[in-house]
Write an enzyme that holds these catalytic residues in place. Structure first.
Site, PDB file in Angstrom:
ATOM      1  N   LYS A   1       0.833  -1.207   0.000  1.00  0.00           N
ATOM      2  CA  LYS A   1       0.000   0.000   0.000  1.00  0.00           C
ATOM      3  C   LYS A   1       0.870   1.261   0.000  1.00  0.00           C
ATOM      4  CE  LYS A   1      -2.792   0.932   3.709  1.00  0.00           C
ATOM      5  NZ  LYS A   1      -2.560   2.321   4.146  1.00  0.00           N
TER       6      LYS A   1
ATOM      7  N   GLY B   1      -4.716   7.996   4.967  1.00  0.00           N
ATOM      8  CA  GLY B   1      -3.850   8.940   5.687  1.00  0.00           C
ATOM      9  C   GLY B   1      -2.575   9.235   4.914  1.00  0.00           C
TER      10      GLY B   1
ATOM     11  N   ARG C   1      -7.932  12.854  12.056  1.00  0.00           N
ATOM     12  CA  ARG C   1      -6.478  12.650  12.037  1.00  0.00           C
ATOM     13  C   ARG C   1      -5.730  13.970  11.789  1.00  0.00           C
ATOM     14  NH1 ARG C   1      -5.066   7.272   8.914  1.00  0.00           N
ATOM     15  NH2 ARG C   1      -3.167   7.558  10.139  1.00  0.00           N
TER      16      ARG C   1
ATOM     17  N   GLN D   1       5.330   9.523   6.902  1.00  0.00           N
ATOM     18  CA  GLN D   1       4.430  10.376   6.118  1.00  0.00           C
ATOM     19  C   GLN D   1       4.905  11.828   6.153  1.00  0.00           C
ATOM     20  OE1 GLN D   1       0.496   9.626   7.638  1.00  0.00           O
ATOM     21  NE2 GLN D   1       0.359   7.612   6.673  1.00  0.00           N
TER      22      GLN D   1
ATOM     23  N   ASP E   1       2.546  -0.527  11.967  1.00  0.00           N
ATOM     24  CA  ASP E   1       1.223  -1.029  11.576  1.00  0.00           C
ATOM     25  C   ASP E   1       0.983  -2.470  12.036  1.00  0.00           C
ATOM     26  OD1 ASP E   1       0.620   1.400  10.408  1.00  0.00           O
ATOM     27  OD2 ASP E   1       1.416   0.812   8.458  1.00  0.00           O
TER      28      ASP E   1
ATOM     29  N   LYS F   1      -3.954   6.692  14.482  1.00  0.00           N
ATOM     30  CA  LYS F   1      -4.078   5.887  13.253  1.00  0.00           C
ATOM     31  C   LYS F   1      -5.551   5.851  12.821  1.00  0.00           C
ATOM     32  CE  LYS F   1       0.223   5.109  12.880  1.00  0.00           C
ATOM     33  NZ  LYS F   1       0.948   5.790  11.807  1.00  0.00           N
TER      34      LYS F   1
ATOM     35  N   ARG G   1      -5.554   3.085  18.052  1.00  0.00           N
ATOM     36  CA  ARG G   1      -5.236   1.650  18.086  1.00  0.00           C
ATOM     37  C   ARG G   1      -4.763   1.158  19.445  1.00  0.00           C
ATOM     38  NH1 ARG G   1      -2.693   0.852  12.096  1.00  0.00           N
ATOM     39  NH2 ARG G   1      -4.690   0.824  10.993  1.00  0.00           N
TER      40      ARG G   1
ATOM     41  N   ARG H   1      -7.011  -2.776   9.872  1.00  0.00           N
ATOM     42  CA  ARG H   1      -6.090  -3.682  10.581  1.00  0.00           C
ATOM     43  C   ARG H   1      -6.767  -4.316  11.802  1.00  0.00           C
ATOM     44  NH1 ARG H   1      -1.953  -3.097   7.165  1.00  0.00           N
ATOM     45  NH2 ARG H   1      -1.406  -0.971   6.587  1.00  0.00           N
TER      46      ARG H   1
HETATM   47  C1  S3P Z   1       2.933   5.160   6.229  1.00  0.00           C
HETATM   48  C2  S3P Z   1       3.553   5.556   7.374  1.00  0.00           C
HETATM   49  C3  S3P Z   1       3.042   5.237   8.722  1.00  0.00           C
HETATM   50  C4  S3P Z   1       2.072   4.080   8.686  1.00  0.00           C
HETATM   51  C5  S3P Z   1       1.061   4.221   7.598  1.00  0.00           C
HETATM   52  C6  S3P Z   1       1.745   4.297   6.245  1.00  0.00           C
HETATM   53  C7  S3P Z   1       3.508   5.573   4.941  1.00  0.00           C
HETATM   54  O1  S3P Z   1       2.388   6.375   9.236  1.00  0.00           O
HETATM   55  O2  S3P Z   1       1.425   3.933   9.914  1.00  0.00           O
HETATM   56  O3  S3P Z   1       0.179   3.114   7.587  1.00  0.00           O
HETATM   57  O4  S3P Z   1       3.127   4.994   3.906  1.00  0.00           O
HETATM   58  O5  S3P Z   1       4.353   6.467   4.946  1.00  0.00           O
HETATM   59  P1  S3P Z   1       3.223   7.548  10.015  1.00  0.00           P
HETATM   60  O6  S3P Z   1       4.216   8.087   9.066  1.00  0.00           O
HETATM   61  O7  S3P Z   1       2.201   8.573  10.396  1.00  0.00           O
HETATM   62  O8  S3P Z   1       3.817   6.862  11.197  1.00  0.00           O
END
Ligand code: S3P
Length: 437
Positions: free
Chosen positions: A22, A94, A123, A169, A320, A347, A351, A396
């Protein structure tokens, strides 16, 4: 809302290929739209989250051609994202909501509004608004920190940004904006987090330098990315791995899974707990930024587990999968503790609350802390009674409930199983195939 029952399993056997990653799919679509030349994406994830990203890229002017084996994206170029007529709907995604503004921030004199579902509206986006405003964009968010929010693009300057949370992210968002800023933009991570953006940017011809916890990108004229091949998602695979470890008599092979070291924290925690696992996991490449993603097969078998402690540094590498660590903890001998994981509270659901409440409802001895949880395991198979668990619309959590059911004494009913479609639409089919195997 669909309620699905997962009965105690006799065993899981056979081979399975998990759905496409993903995180990498989101990035491939976004970078594809940013590129001026066509980008071919093989094995793009066909799931709700990543379909939201394709739709968003089309709103921004990219053409998406869907072929039998691949997608072809014809992007707009780095500085030419179109201004859509209405808001961009990120759905439940997200990653889309936090990465895309990095690109949009550099679209001078254009504005973009992002909104999503009820979970997305809870969020925070102030974590990306803060660095993007420092770089020269303007962000208006609901209550100063929530979606819907509007990004007014501007002329960007480069910054050195100390991430207040270890978030891939936020890191990715700042690096994407850095492509359109003057000079070099640096992000300092408190702990390593998934590095897919850095790798894909390096593959697209961007100068990406890593020096310990510092990652820097230099501004670019255009991205040049011929092809992205998306590996299997280790976060989706983790559910099947946990099922095989917990159900006696199981032995499965999970094929073509991403083994990037920033994503395999769960497998390392599992090994520490005594889990039987054979597979080539990538080693930390240090300051190198490899332009590709490693892929491999994993063999997993049932076996006894012991409790373990997961500390803050390890959290981003397994973020995750921490709900699954809680489940493994129920079957392990002794205590399993997760600390420094307060990010779990923001999240798709809170969670810490939903995992602890959900597993407790199935008979687990588990307690929430501010920044994680403590599980006291009985040790041995069938340690969990079973019952009913609600997904709270969190993919999840739905899959956690399903795996708990397979490993339980009485089975588990999952309320809201359709949430799994966000990342793993074929989850029930894959589980059924392993049960027949
Ligand atoms: C992700 C980073 C994570 C993860 C999310 C996907 C990404 O989030 O929990 O499912 O693809 O960069 P955070 O960067 O907020 O920790």
């Amino acid at each position: 809302m669909s309620t699905v029952r997962f009965d105690p399993a006799r065993r899981l056997r056979g081979q399975v290929t998990p759905p496409a990653d993903k995180s990498i799919s989101h990035r491939a679509a976004i970078l594809g739209a940013m590129a001026a030349e066509p980008v071919r994406i093989r094995n793009y994830l066909d799931a709700a989250d990543t379909n939201s990203t394709l739709a968003a890229m089309q709103q921004l002017g990219a053409l998406v051609q869907v072929g039998p084996d691949e997608l072809v994206l014809r992007g707009t170029g780095l500085r030419q994202a179109a201004e859509p007529d209405g808001p961009i709907d990120v759905g439940n995604a997200g990653t889309l909501m936090r990465l895309l503004p990095g690109w949009l921030a550099g679209q001078e004199d254009r504005s973009y509004t992002l909104d999503g579902d009820a979970s997305i509206r809870r969020r925070p986006v102030d974590r990306i608004a803060e660095p993007l405003e420092r770089m020269g964009a303007t962000i208006e968010a609901t209550d100063g920190r929530l979606p819907p929010f509007t990004i007014h693009g501007g002329r960007l300057r480069s910054i050195a940004y100390d991430l207040p949370v270890a978030s891939a992210q936020v890191k990715s968002c700042v690096l994407l904006a850095g492509l359109m800023a003057d000079g070099a933009t640096t992000v300092v991570e408190p702990a390593p987090s998934r590095d897919h953006t850095e790798r894909m940017l390096a593959a697209a011809g961007v100068t990406v330098n890593r020096n310990g916890r510092h990652v820097a990108v230099t501004n670019a004229d255009e991205l040049v990315l011929d092809e992205v091949i998306v590996p299997g998602d280790p976060s989706s695979a983790a559910f099947l791995v946990a099922a095989a470890v917990l159900v006696p008599g199981s032995r499965i092979t999970v094929r073509a899974t991403g083994t990037n070291w920033t994503r395999t924290g769960f497998l390392r925690i599992l090994e520490r707990m005594g889990g039987v696992l054979v597979g080539d996991l990538e080693d930390d490449p240090g300051d190198d930024v490899p332009p590709d993603e490693p892929v491999g097969d994993l063999e997993v078998a049932h076996g006894p587990l012991v409790g373990t402690v997961v500390e803050a540094d390890e959290v981003p590498l397994a973020i995750d999968e921490l709900p699954l660590v809680a489940l493994l903890g129920c079957f392990a001998e002794g205590e399993t503790v997760v600390r420094g994981a307060q990010e779990l509270r923001v999240k798709e659901s809170d969670r810490i609350a939903t995992v602890v409440g959900g597993l407790r409802g199935l008979g687990a001895d588990i307690e929430a802390t501010e920044d994680g949880f403590v599980v006291r395991g009985v040790g041995g198979p069938k340690s969990l009674r079973g019952g009913t668990i609600a997904s709270h619309g969190d993919h999840r959590l739905a899959m956690l409930g399903a795996i708990a059911g397979l490993a339980s004494r009485e089975g588990v009913e999952v309320d809201g199983m359709e949430a799994a479609d966000v990342s793993y639409p074929t989850f029930a089919d894959d589980v059924a195939a392993l049960l027949r195997g």
